[in-house]
Scaffold this motif. Structure first.
Motif, PDB file in Angstrom:
ATOM      1  N   ALA A 275       0.689  -1.307   0.108  1.00 46.72           N
ATOM      2  CA  ALA A 275      -0.078  -0.082  -0.026  1.00 46.72           C
ATOM      3  C   ALA A 275       0.855   1.142  -0.132  1.00 46.72           C
ATOM      4  N   GLU A 276       1.999   1.127   0.703  1.00 43.52           N
ATOM      5  CA  GLU A 276       2.879   2.410   0.905  1.00 43.52           C
ATOM      6  C   GLU A 276       3.328   2.719  -0.631  1.00 43.52           C
ATOM      7  N   LYS A 277       3.691   1.799  -1.130  1.00 42.07           N
ATOM      8  CA  LYS A 277       4.353   1.772  -2.609  1.00 42.07           C
ATOM      9  C   LYS A 277       3.643   2.073  -3.585  1.00 42.07           C
ATOM     10  N   LEU A 278       2.142   2.027  -3.218  1.00 45.44           N
ATOM     11  CA  LEU A 278       1.264   2.150  -4.406  1.00 45.44           C
ATOM     12  C   LEU A 278       0.506   3.503  -4.248  1.00 45.44           C
ATOM     13  N   GLN A 279       0.580   4.227  -3.176  1.00 46.88           N
ATOM     14  CA  GLN A 279      -0.138   5.469  -2.919  1.00 46.88           C
ATOM     15  C   GLN A 279       0.248   6.406  -3.657  1.00 46.88           C
ATOM     16  N   ALA A 280      -0.772   6.763  -4.590  1.00 46.87           N
ATOM     17  CA  ALA A 280      -0.395   7.730  -5.528  1.00 46.87           C
ATOM     18  C   ALA A 280      -0.650   9.148  -5.141  1.00 46.87           C
ATOM     19  N   PRO A 281       0.027  10.174  -5.692  1.00 45.22           N
ATOM     20  CA  PRO A 281      -0.080  11.656  -4.919  1.00 45.22           C
ATOM     21  C   PRO A 281      -1.557  12.037  -4.954  1.00 45.22           C
ATOM     22  N   GLU A 282      -2.141  11.952  -6.031  1.00 41.56           N
ATOM     23  CA  GLU A 282      -3.358  12.319  -6.245  1.00 41.56           C
ATOM     24  C   GLU A 282      -4.448  11.847  -5.299  1.00 41.56           C
ATOM     25  N   ASP A 283      -3.997  10.577  -4.584  1.00 40.83           N
ATOM     26  CA  ASP A 283      -5.078  10.117  -3.769  1.00 40.83           C
ATOM     27  C   ASP A 283      -5.006  10.582  -2.515  1.00 40.83           C
TER      28      ASP A 283
END
Length: 288
Positions: A275-283
């Motif tokens: 989850a930490e690696k996938l968290q997109a800035p726009e989210d």
């Protein structure tokens, strides 16, 4: 993305409400997760329920995950005083879980269990192993939500989770769930877009080499579309003129990955949660 939660909002709300009404009648909640990404496939809703009832973790599809990483997850959960198991449900061997049921059964009645989980993690398969495929619903439990069916499995009464629990919101998380078959790629960006996001993740995590060994498709960190095109040619996903059908290529690639045809993969470990690696800035803070 407008369509990223279009698959299950109504079902989720109803299921959450019914499960909350059941809590006082339950002894244990068994949450089913995918062993390839146990935290990614966890339901955030059960965190709230864990304050009131024990939540046991069953990681399914152990045969599709890296065995060493799965062992790390089991140690991680047990170090946090969490009950956790990992099974290949196709082998039908879940004796340790049934033994745990026996140990915690109240003396004065049967054990009451709810089996919960997000889509396609193996919840129904586990339920069938607990109760038997031919089991019929037993009579209603006084004071329990109408429309909920209980099934007897030995000295336990087991209820399937009412409705579908919410997987994590957020475009990047939804795409990652689609890699595992837990969300629908065609409603969260399309098969080609979701496939490219998986290609990018596997390359960044150093896992693409296993697919290169199997399919002979080299990595290209600068151009995931080119990699998908090569995959499409490898799989014969061509249209007239010899062009690649990217949608078909993406769908077949995702199917091969989610079903284990490409080998055993673990997408996260206790020290490297996905989850930490996938968290997109726009989210932003959607998943907090």
């Amino acid at each position: 993305m407008a369509g990223r939660t279009a698959w299950f909002p109504g079902h989720m709300a109803k299921g959450t409400r019914q499960l909350e009404e059941l809590l006082d009648k339950l002894d244990v909640i068994v949450e089913v997760r995918d062993a390839r990404a146990p935290e990614l496939t966890a339901s955030p809703l059960t965190r709230k329920f864990a304050r009131r009832k024990p939540v046991w973790i069953v990681m399914t599809k152990r045969d599709l995950a890296d065995q060493d990483v799965t062992a790390q997850w089991l140690g991680y959960y047990k170090s946090g005083k969490r009950e956790a198991w990992a099974f290949d449900l196709l082998s039908r061997q879940i004796a340790p879980l049934k033994q745990a049921f026996t140990r915690c059964k109240p003396k004065y009645r049967e054990l009451r269990v709810a089996v919960v989980g997000i889509p396609n993690v193996g919840k129904s398969a586990l339920l069938n192993l607990l109760i038997g495929k031919k089991s019929a619903p037993v009579g209603g439990i006084p004071g329990v939500t109408r429309g909920v069916s209980w099934y007897r499995g030995g000295d336990s009464l087991v209820v399937d989770s009412p409705g579908i629990l919410d997987p994590r919101s957020g475009a990047a998380i939804q795409k990652a769930l689609a890699w595992l078959g837990c969300s629908k790629a065609d409603v969260i960006g399309g098969y080609d877009t979701v496939a490219c996001s998986l290609i990018d993740y596997l390359q960044r995590q150093g896992l693409w080499r296993f697919i290169e060994e199997k399919w002979g498709v080299p990595a290209d960190p600068e151009d995931t579309v080119a990699v998908l095109e090569a995959v499409g040619r490898r799989l014969g996903c061509l249209v007239s003129g010899g062009m690649v059908d990217y949608t078909l290529a993406g769908r077949r690639f995702l199917e091969s990955f989610s079903t284990g045809k490409l080998g055993k993969f673990s997408l996260e470990s206790p020290t490297m949660p996905a989850a930490e690696k996938l968290q997109a800035p726009e989210d932003g803070d959607e998943d907090e």
